[in-house]
Design an enzyme around this catalytic site. Structure first.
Site, mmCIF file in Angstrom:
data_model
loop_
_atom_site.group_PDB
_atom_site.id
_atom_site.type_symbol
_atom_site.label_atom_id
_atom_site.label_comp_id
_atom_site.label_asym_id
_atom_site.label_seq_id
_atom_site.Cartn_x
_atom_site.Cartn_y
_atom_site.Cartn_z
ATOM 1 N N ASP A 1 0.870 -1.192 0.000
ATOM 2 C CA ASP A 1 0.000 0.000 0.000
ATOM 3 C C ASP A 1 0.899 1.232 0.000
ATOM 4 O OD1 ASP A 1 -2.767 1.098 2.134
ATOM 5 O OD2 ASP A 1 -1.548 2.171 0.652
ATOM 6 N N ASN B 1 -6.445 12.623 -11.161
ATOM 7 C CA ASN B 1 -7.143 13.008 -12.398
ATOM 8 C C ASN B 1 -6.918 14.494 -12.615
ATOM 9 O OD1 ASN B 1 -9.282 14.579 -11.051
ATOM 10 N ND2 ASN B 1 -9.907 12.589 -10.274
ATOM 11 N N GLY C 1 -9.441 4.605 -6.036
ATOM 12 C CA GLY C 1 -8.127 3.955 -6.139
ATOM 13 C C GLY C 1 -7.055 4.567 -5.250
ATOM 14 N N ASP D 1 -5.734 7.479 -5.497
ATOM 15 C CA ASP D 1 -6.120 8.876 -5.216
ATOM 16 C C ASP D 1 -6.986 8.925 -3.957
ATOM 17 O OD1 ASP D 1 -7.540 11.426 -7.474
ATOM 18 O OD2 ASP D 1 -6.250 11.579 -5.713
ATOM 19 N N GLY E 1 -5.255 1.098 -13.601
ATOM 20 C CA GLY E 1 -6.499 0.775 -12.884
ATOM 21 C C GLY E 1 -7.693 1.334 -13.634
HETATM 22 N N1 APR Z 1 -1.271 1.522 -3.057
HETATM 23 C C1 APR Z 1 -0.689 1.127 -4.227
HETATM 24 N N2 APR Z 1 -1.381 0.878 -5.364
HETATM 25 C C2 APR Z 1 -2.729 1.011 -5.309
HETATM 26 C C3 APR Z 1 -3.414 1.420 -4.129
HETATM 27 C C4 APR Z 1 -2.615 1.674 -2.973
HETATM 28 N N3 APR Z 1 -3.169 2.068 -1.812
HETATM 29 N N4 APR Z 1 -4.754 1.465 -4.406
HETATM 30 C C5 APR Z 1 -4.893 1.090 -5.691
HETATM 31 N N5 APR Z 1 -3.690 0.808 -6.237
HETATM 32 C C6 APR Z 1 -3.386 0.340 -7.603
HETATM 33 C C7 APR Z 1 -4.560 -0.169 -8.386
HETATM 34 O O1 APR Z 1 -4.821 -1.525 -8.040
HETATM 35 C C8 APR Z 1 -4.019 -0.032 -9.817
HETATM 36 O O2 APR Z 1 -3.228 -1.154 -10.139
HETATM 37 O O3 APR Z 1 -2.926 1.459 -8.346
HETATM 38 C C9 APR Z 1 -3.127 1.197 -9.737
HETATM 39 C C10 APR Z 1 -3.700 2.463 -10.384
HETATM 40 O O4 APR Z 1 -5.098 2.412 -10.275
HETATM 41 P P1 APR Z 1 -6.014 3.718 -10.052
HETATM 42 O O5 APR Z 1 -5.874 4.174 -8.662
HETATM 43 O O6 APR Z 1 -7.367 3.342 -10.561
HETATM 44 O O7 APR Z 1 -5.352 4.835 -10.970
HETATM 45 P P2 APR Z 1 -5.489 5.102 -12.540
HETATM 46 O O8 APR Z 1 -5.688 3.862 -13.321
HETATM 47 O O9 APR Z 1 -4.321 6.000 -12.859
HETATM 48 O O10 APR Z 1 -6.850 5.934 -12.643
HETATM 49 C C11 APR Z 1 -6.859 7.244 -12.128
HETATM 50 O O11 APR Z 1 -8.851 6.848 -10.856
HETATM 51 O O12 APR Z 1 -8.970 7.102 -8.591
HETATM 52 C C12 APR Z 1 -9.235 7.711 -9.785
HETATM 53 O O13 APR Z 1 -9.053 10.048 -9.279
HETATM 54 C C13 APR Z 1 -8.433 8.965 -9.956
HETATM 55 O O14 APR Z 1 -9.675 9.620 -11.876
HETATM 56 C C14 APR Z 1 -8.436 9.081 -11.452
HETATM 57 C C15 APR Z 1 -8.309 7.641 -11.915
#
Ligand code: APR
Length: 176
Positions: free
Chosen positions: A14, A28, A36, A38, A123
């Protein structure tokens, strides 16, 4: 392993628990939070992060902005915006490269020596991980050519599957 003068760690975990100088947020364009990574960073880091994000008035895809880390165990959060896969007229690769490269450039400007990245865009933004991991490597390699500050980059994966994909890719690279 090393890429140029930078020590690279591939980790499962994490990113909000990373005790480094800076962690990178997969944000974003609004910089106003989301799900996620964020969501986790804002939830655990507290309102001071959002207060500073608001002052940045957004962030174009591929660019990076820095804020306090609030209550997180690191010093800074670097917010970058990766591409939504397939939405960028063939610019997906360049924009993902820029998200990593510009985050590292901003980190260097702040004297940051240790930094952790999540897997940006793979993600909610649906970037295929096997394509993305090559871009991560290329961006770090290119940055390392002019790096004078950063000593360690952690690539933090949230699932066993993604951790294994990253590990398989990096283990196959020629060791310099
Ligand atoms: N620590 C590490 N990795 C994480 C965590 C965490 N706490 N939580 C999620 N992930 C992983 C997810 O499993 C994925 O493999 O981070 C990767 C990126 O996923 P997202 O968070 O969905 O990011 P992204 O694909 O760049 O999409 C960004 O999602 O949350 C929204 O505001 C954000 O609109 C933006 C979009």
């Amino acid at each position: 392993m090393k890429i140029g003068n930078i020590e690279i760690q591939i980790k499962k975990g994490d990113i909000t628990e990373e005790k480094v100088d800076a962690i990178v947020n997969a944000a974003n364009n609004s910089l106003l939070g989301g799900g996620g990574v964020d969501g986790a960073i804002h939830r655990k880091g507290g309102p001071r992060i959002l207060e500073q994000c608001i002052k940045h008035r957004g962030c174009p895809t591929g660019e990076a902005r820095i804020t306090t880390a609030g209550d997180l165990p690191c010093r800074y959060v670097i917010h970058t915006v990766g591409p939504i896969y397939g939405n960028n007229n063939g610019m997906d690769e360049i924009l993902l490269f820029n998200a990593y490269f510009n985050s590292l450039k901003l980190a260097q400007e702040y004297g940051i020596k240790t930094i952790s990245f999540p897997s940006i865009s793979i993600g909610a933004y649906s970037y295929p991980i096997h394509d993305a991991v090559k871009i991560v490597y290329n961006a770090i390699k290119e940055f390392s050519k002019t790096n004078e500050i950063i000593e360690e980059i952690n690539l933090v994966l949230y699932s066993d599957e993604n951790h294994q994909i990253y590990r398989d890719f990096f283990d196959k690279l020629p060791q310099n």
